[in-house]
Design a protein around this motif. Structure first.
Motif, mmCIF file in Angstrom:
data_model
loop_
_atom_site.group_PDB
_atom_site.id
_atom_site.type_symbol
_atom_site.label_atom_id
_atom_site.label_comp_id
_atom_site.label_asym_id
_atom_site.label_seq_id
_atom_site.Cartn_x
_atom_site.Cartn_y
_atom_site.Cartn_z
ATOM 1 N N LEU A 45 0.832 -1.205 0.000
ATOM 2 C CA LEU A 45 0.000 0.000 0.000
ATOM 3 C C LEU A 45 0.865 1.253 0.000
ATOM 4 C CD1 LEU A 45 -2.791 1.353 0.227
ATOM 5 C CD2 LEU A 45 -2.634 1.045 2.702
ATOM 6 N N LEU A 46 1.919 1.263 0.802
ATOM 7 C CA LEU A 46 2.822 2.416 0.849
ATOM 8 C C LEU A 46 3.495 2.651 -0.499
ATOM 9 C CD1 LEU A 46 4.141 4.644 2.563
ATOM 10 C CD2 LEU A 46 5.941 2.992 3.120
ATOM 11 N N VAL A 47 3.932 1.584 -1.155
ATOM 12 C CA VAL A 47 4.571 1.718 -2.473
ATOM 13 C C VAL A 47 3.578 2.263 -3.496
ATOM 14 C CG1 VAL A 47 5.570 0.408 -4.397
ATOM 15 C CG2 VAL A 47 6.345 -0.014 -2.060
ATOM 16 N N PHE A 48 2.361 1.738 -3.485
ATOM 17 C CA PHE A 48 1.330 2.224 -4.419
ATOM 18 C C PHE A 48 1.039 3.701 -4.180
ATOM 19 C CE2 PHE A 48 -1.180 -1.465 -6.391
ATOM 20 C CZ PHE A 48 -0.039 -2.255 -6.493
ATOM 21 N N VAL A 49 0.938 4.098 -2.908
ATOM 22 C CA VAL A 49 0.650 5.507 -2.585
ATOM 23 C C VAL A 49 1.800 6.400 -3.036
ATOM 24 C CG1 VAL A 49 0.380 7.141 -0.673
ATOM 25 C CG2 VAL A 49 -0.966 5.043 -0.724
ATOM 26 N N LEU A 50 3.032 5.981 -2.798
ATOM 27 C CA LEU A 50 4.182 6.800 -3.213
ATOM 28 C C LEU A 50 4.252 6.931 -4.732
ATOM 29 C CD1 LEU A 50 6.913 5.655 -0.673
ATOM 30 C CD2 LEU A 50 5.579 7.783 -0.682
#
Length: 108
Positions: A45-50
């Motif tokens: 999720l963090l990678v997708f958001v970044l």
């Protein structure tokens, strides 16, 4: 690039729902699959958001350059454009606060 960003948005929503459900189950004492699966979904999720933030910044800069190049200022008409940017920035701040609260730091 806009289409890829919209696919990222769908992925973010799906991972966010998984994160929400899994986090609630962990807080209630149920740990389906343990915390490794939860951690994997959280990092994804963090990678997708970044990625979404990076693409959003690139698209915003492109839009502002095109607006400056054309000489036409549609500030009043672009209210929705700016509301989306500011609300996204606010959600990003809340996400950082969430990470700090639940992990004890940005990168534990």
């Amino acid at each position: 690039m806009r289409r890829f960003n919209s696919y990222l948005t769908v992925g973010i929503m799906a991972l966010f729902l998984l994160h929400l459900i899994w986090g609630a189950l962990i807080l209630f004492g149920f740990t389906p699959g343990g915390s490794r699966v939860f951690s994997f979904f959280s990092w994804a999720l963090l990678v997708f958001v970044l990625l979404h933030v990076f693409i959003g910044i690139v698209l915003t800069v492109d839009t502002l350059r095109a607006q400056k190049k054309s000489g036409a200022s549609y500030t009043g008409l672009n209210r929705l454009f700016w509301i989306r940017r500011f609300s996204g920035f606010a959600m990003l701040i809340l996400a950082v606060v969430h990470i700090v609260i639940f992990t004890g730091g940005l990168f534990p």
